[in-house]
Motif scaffolding. Structure first.
Motif, PDB file in Angstrom:
ATOM      1  N   GLY A  37       0.822  -1.227   0.000  1.00 48.23           N
ATOM      2  CA  GLY A  37       0.000   0.000   0.000  1.00 48.23           C
ATOM      3  C   GLY A  37       0.845   1.262   0.000  1.00 48.23           C
ATOM      4  O   GLY A  37       0.297   2.374  -0.053  1.00 48.23           O
ATOM      5  N   VAL A  38       2.160   1.123   0.091  1.00 47.21           N
ATOM      6  CA  VAL A  38       2.969   2.342  -0.017  1.00 47.21           C
ATOM      7  C   VAL A  38       3.252   2.599  -1.491  1.00 47.21           C
ATOM      8  O   VAL A  38       2.909   1.792  -2.344  1.00 47.21           O
ATOM      9  N   ARG A  39       3.817   3.791  -1.782  1.00 49.49           N
ATOM     10  CA  ARG A  39       4.073   4.120  -3.183  1.00 49.49           C
ATOM     11  C   ARG A  39       5.183   3.226  -3.769  1.00 49.49           C
ATOM     12  O   ARG A  39       6.071   2.794  -3.025  1.00 49.49           O
ATOM     13  N   ASN A  40       5.141   3.038  -5.048  1.00 52.58           N
ATOM     14  CA  ASN A  40       6.034   2.072  -5.684  1.00 52.58           C
ATOM     15  C   ASN A  40       7.239   2.745  -6.344  1.00 52.58           C
ATOM     16  O   ASN A  40       7.422   3.974  -6.224  1.00 52.58           O
ATOM     17  N   ALA A  53       7.734  -5.492   7.365  1.00 50.15           N
ATOM     18  CA  ALA A  53       8.801  -4.484   7.226  1.00 50.15           C
ATOM     19  C   ALA A  53       8.214  -3.138   6.840  1.00 50.15           C
ATOM     20  O   ALA A  53       8.570  -2.099   7.398  1.00 50.15           O
ATOM     21  N   SER A  54       7.273  -3.176   5.861  1.00 48.87           N
ATOM     22  CA  SER A  54       6.636  -1.929   5.414  1.00 48.87           C
ATOM     23  C   SER A  54       5.906  -1.247   6.575  1.00 48.87           C
ATOM     24  O   SER A  54       6.019  -0.033   6.759  1.00 48.87           O
ATOM     25  N   ALA A  55       5.213  -2.083   7.356  1.00 48.52           N
ATOM     26  CA  ALA A  55       4.461  -1.514   8.487  1.00 48.52           C
ATOM     27  C   ALA A  55       5.412  -0.899   9.496  1.00 48.52           C
ATOM     28  O   ALA A  55       5.160   0.185  10.042  1.00 48.52           O
ATOM     29  N   MET A  56       6.538  -1.608   9.730  1.00 48.31           N
ATOM     30  CA  MET A  56       7.502  -1.102  10.702  1.00 48.31           C
ATOM     31  C   MET A  56       8.089   0.234  10.248  1.00 48.31           C
ATOM     32  O   MET A  56       8.182   1.188  11.019  1.00 48.31           O
TER      33      MET A  56
END
Lengths: 373, 499
Positions: free
Chosen positions: B348-351, B403-406
């Motif tokens: 869900g973060v930008r690519n 990892a993304s959430a962290m």
């Protein structure tokens, strides 16, 4: 993106069109579908003002707007007797002034009755007989238009001596020494004759053959005017009086006399007419003859005014007959109450004469006879 | 397809617009023509009606005069009948009797005339030979009607009848009344509200009543005045009619206004009664009615137009709403597409695509010296391959999400991008930049704790924009180098690595 722009543009265009259309419609309806015809009339105020100024002298020649003064009569009923020279329209005009005064007294609750009598032809003898009958009538005042001052004046003196209240009125006063109480009428007959004659002489450039037509023999007003005419002619050496005739207040006789004079003097330049019937008869005659004779004369006869309008008569001296009649009744009431000349009325109430010319004829016809061309 | 659809809508709107305009224009033009036709028809009707109306009115009024005259003759005869029965001995008694008759029979200036032409009225007795025309007759054997022109007064109608009556020792031969002609005209006009003009004229056109026959003729001689307004033929015709006691009517125009005039002879009088009315008066009367109808029509048209306007407005508003909704839907769709193109579907973060766009943006700003506070944090997940290989891709994917959430949890004031399978980049500005050191320290402590807990371990390296940096990649390179150093460090602490 293109669609959005297109839609916006279309909406704007449509709205503008519609709004413009609605404005046009509103203007259309506000201006009205049908035009009403312009109406209106144009007046020239300056011309009217000038006309009034020119007519002023003519309109003042006869004063029809009389009102009684604040004198309070002592009685509620008066009875008068008036006799005048002859049955003639001139005295009918005086009668109308009398009737107006009578109506105004009536409106104030005062009854005025009177007799207003004359023979069919001027006659001192007839007048003496009428006065004798009047003495028996129990009248408050007896008024006389003197037929012949030499004959009538002594009669009037006698009546005054006997206690009758006597006045003279309209055209002819009694002699200067007469005891009559007052006179209401023309006090300048001599001057009227002189003024008319002066106008004639000027018109003829003070030279020519002229005639004088007079009314009744011995009638002071006629005789005085004739005297004024003769005296004026006498001032100019080139004015030659070829005839003096009396028509006895008859139009027909005036006509016949003029015809006779014209036959005798075809080159007659002018005629002075000293009464009301003279100018009518004279004008008829010179019209028949096709003569260029200049006529000057007296009074307000309708036919004479027509001749004046048409240039047959040169000028006319119009007397204020209406005022003569009105003032006669007004003063008669005061005399009947025992008043004598002084503050309330003059011993001689002068009524004016106005000389009018062709340019004034229309206005005079309108004023006196309501005749509008 | 798109083009075809646009033309269709345009055609629709244009057709609607032009159609509406044409309908409204037709409505107005037709209304205007109808209005003009109505006015024209009204004018024609007025012309016909006015002549008929005037002729009928003139006839009626002439009969009124005739009746008035006959009544006066009757009243005079009645008065004489009464006087004959009275025993009159004195002049006062005669005057009283005359006065009584005047009052009782409403006779104007009632008078008796004796055989010597002496006239007896209520207040005066006078010799009347020169004053009353009828007395010029040597013998009076029938009734007499004459018009009297009196010095200083309006003209009067004199009605006289022969009588054979004796009183005061005298033989009376006639009695008469005099009526002001103006009063007769006033009588004719008594029930008219000033719209119609009446006048009585002699055969020569002389105004006998002294009244004004409208503003054009005025109080003047009728025939003289008419000469200015009618042709010679018409004028001579009127003169003949007057002389021969005929009736007639005419219409003439003065100052743009039409005047209608009718004349009828008054029997026995030698008079012509003339009635005149301005056509505009009749017009006004009819126009009053017409105007009311016109006002109603106008109201109806305006009401229709207002309705059309309201209807069109509603349509326009609806059209606008539809267009707006369509535009918003398109914009939303566009936004979604844009979002899909720049977002990593797993985390869900930008690519990477978004990162490259952002990198280009920052490069422009760096070049333009428009930015001074910028830091890049490069993040790499330790042991992703190991997890994939040992626990499967699902566990690997979960590790990436963790990892993304962290990263997102710690770098709350930065932009997080997933730039590779196990690589993330955080761009820090402003507050994120200022707090970077503390956040990195906390992040690293947590990472180190995760090693023993067998949780996700992320190596990070960071670097800040310096004056010598010409593009973002310069900063990125330093951060990346630092990240590798950290990765080694974490490995030494027991963290799993690719190797």
């Amino acid at each position: 993106m293109k669609m959005t722009t297109f839609c916006k543009r279309m909406i704007k265009t449509f709205s503008t069109l519609f709004l413009s259309f609605m404005i046009c419609i509103s203007m259309f309806f506000l201006s009205g579908c049908a035009g009403k015809p312009a109406s209106g009339t144009s007046t020239d105020n300056d011309s009217e003002a000038n006309a009034v100024t020119e007519d002023e002298a003519v309109r003042n020649a006869v004063d029809f707007n009389h009102a009684l003064d604040d004198y309070q009569p002592k009685k509620d009923h008066y009875s008068f007797y008036f006799t005048y020279k002859t049955v003639h329209p001139w005295w009918d005009a005086v009668a109308l002034g009398m009737e107006d005064a009578q109506r105004q007294f009536h409106d104030k609750g005062i009854t005025v009755t009177y007799e207003y009598m004359a023979p069919n032809g001027a006659s001192a003898v007839d007048q003496i007989q009428r006065l004798a009958r009047a003495e028996e009538g129990g009248f408050d005042v007896i008024g006389v238009d003197v037929a012949d001052e030499n004959v009538i004046s002594p009669i009037l003196d006698k009546m005054v001596d006997e206690g009758y209240k006597v006045m003279t009125f309209s055209s002819s006063d009694a002699s200067e020494e007469c005891k009559r109480i007052a006179y209401v009428g023309n006090t300048h007959n001599y001057q009227d004759g002189a003024d008319l004659t002066e106008a004639l002489c000027k018109k003829l450039d003070y030279k020519g053959k002229v005639a004088v037509l007079v009314g009744s023999v011995g009638a002071p007003c006629h005789e005085d005017r004739a005297r004024g005419a003769r005296d004026t002619f006498a001032k100019y050496k080139d004015m030659e009086v070829v005839a003096v005739e009396y028509d006895m207040d008859s139009v027909d006789k005036a006509h016949d006399l003029t015809m006779k004079i014209l036959e005798e003097y075809p080159d007659l330049d002018g005629i002075v007419c000293c009464n009301m019937s003279n100018p009518v008869g004279a004008a008829r005659a010179i019209t028949e003859k096709g003569s260029k004779t200049v006529i000057v004369g007296m009074d307000h006869d309708k036919e004479a005014l027509h001749y004046l309008r048409d240039g047959v008569i040169y000028c006319l001296g119009v007397q204020d007959c209406y005022s003569m009649g009105f003032d006669t009744i007004d003063i008669a009431v005061k005399i009947a109450d025992g008043n004598m000349p002084g503050e309330l009325f003059e011993e001689k109430t002068n009524e004016i004469t106005t000389i009018i010319y062709q340019k004034d004829a229309e206005a005079m016809l309108e004023i006196l006879y309501g005749e509008l061309s | 397809m798109m083009k075809k659809s646009g033309i269709s809508k345009k055609t629709f709107v244009m057709t609607a617009t032009i159609g509406s305009v044409l309908i409204m224009a037709s409505l107005i033009v037709l209304s205007f023509l109808a209005s003009r036709q109505t006015i024209s028809a009204t004018n024609d009707a007025v012309s016909q009606v006015s002549s008929f109306y005037l002729e009928a009115m003139a006839d009626r009024r002439a009969k009124t005069i005739t009746n008035l005259i006959e009544n006066n003759f009757d009243y005079m005869q009645r008065a004489i009948d009464i006087l004959e029965d009275e025993d009159i001995k004195t002049q006062e008694e005669l005057r009283d009797s005359i006065g009584m008759m005047k009052t009782l029979l409403s006779l104007s200036r009632f008078a008796l005339v004796d055989e010597d032409n002496i006239v007896y009225t209520q207040y005066t007795t006078y010799t009347g030979g020169s004053r009353h025309e009828f007395l010029l007759q040597e013998k009076m054997d029938k009734r007499s009607i004459s018009t009297v022109s009196i010095y200083g007064s309006s003209k009067q109608l004199c009605l006289a009848i022969p009588v054979h009556f004796k009183a005061l020792g005298k033989n009376f031969k006639a009695c008469f009344v005099q009526i002001d002609i103006k009063d007769i005209v006033d009588l004719l006009a008594f029930d008219d509200p000033g719209r119609t003009n009446y006048g009585l004229y002699s055969k020569s056109g002389e105004n006998l009543s002294g009244t004004e026959l409208g503003p054009v003729i005025g109080p003047h001689n009728l025939l003289d005045t008419l000469k200015k307004y009618v042709s010679d033929n018409v004028w001579h015709g009127i003169i003949d009619d007057f002389i021969n006691d005929k009736e007639g009517s005419l219409t003439f125009v003065s100052d743009g206004a039409e005047e209608s005039l009718s004349y009828v002879p008054v029997p026995e009088m030698g008079w012509e009664l003339v009635v005149l009315i301005r056509e505009s008066v009749i017009h006004d009367q009819i126009r009053e009615i017409s105007d009311k109808n016109l006002a109603i029509s106008k109201f109806q048209i305006i009401f229709t137009l207002v309705l059309m306007f309201v209807f069109a407005t509603i349509l326009l508003l609806q059209l606008r709403k539809i267009a707006k909704n369509k535009i918003e839907a398109e914009q939303e769709h566009s936004r979604n597409l844009h979002s899909m193109a720049n977002t990593d579907s797993m985390t869900g973060v930008r690519n990477k695509h978004a990162y490259l766009a952002k990198e280009a943006e920052f490069n422009a700003k760096i070049k333009g010296k428009e930015i001074d506070k910028l830091a890049v944090v490069v993040c790499d997940i330790n042991g992703l391959k190991h997890v994939n290989d040992t626990l499967g891709h699902e566990a690997g994917d979960q590790l990436i999400k963790d990892a993304s959430a962290m990263i997102c949890d710690h770098f709350t004031h930065g932009s997080v991008f997933r730039t590779g399978g196990d690589e993330f980049v955080v761009l820090l500005q402003d507050r994120g930049y200022d707090e970077m050191t503390e956040v990195v320290e906390t992040f690293n402590q947590e990472t180190e704790a995760h090693i023993s807990e067998d949780k996700v371990v992320v190596s990070i390296g960071y670097s800040m924009l310096t004056e010598g940096d010409k593009q973002l990649s310069d900063v990125f390179a330093r951060a990346d180098q630092m990240m590798y150093e950290r990765k080694k460090e974490l490995k030494s602490m027991g963290a799993k690595t690719r190797d």
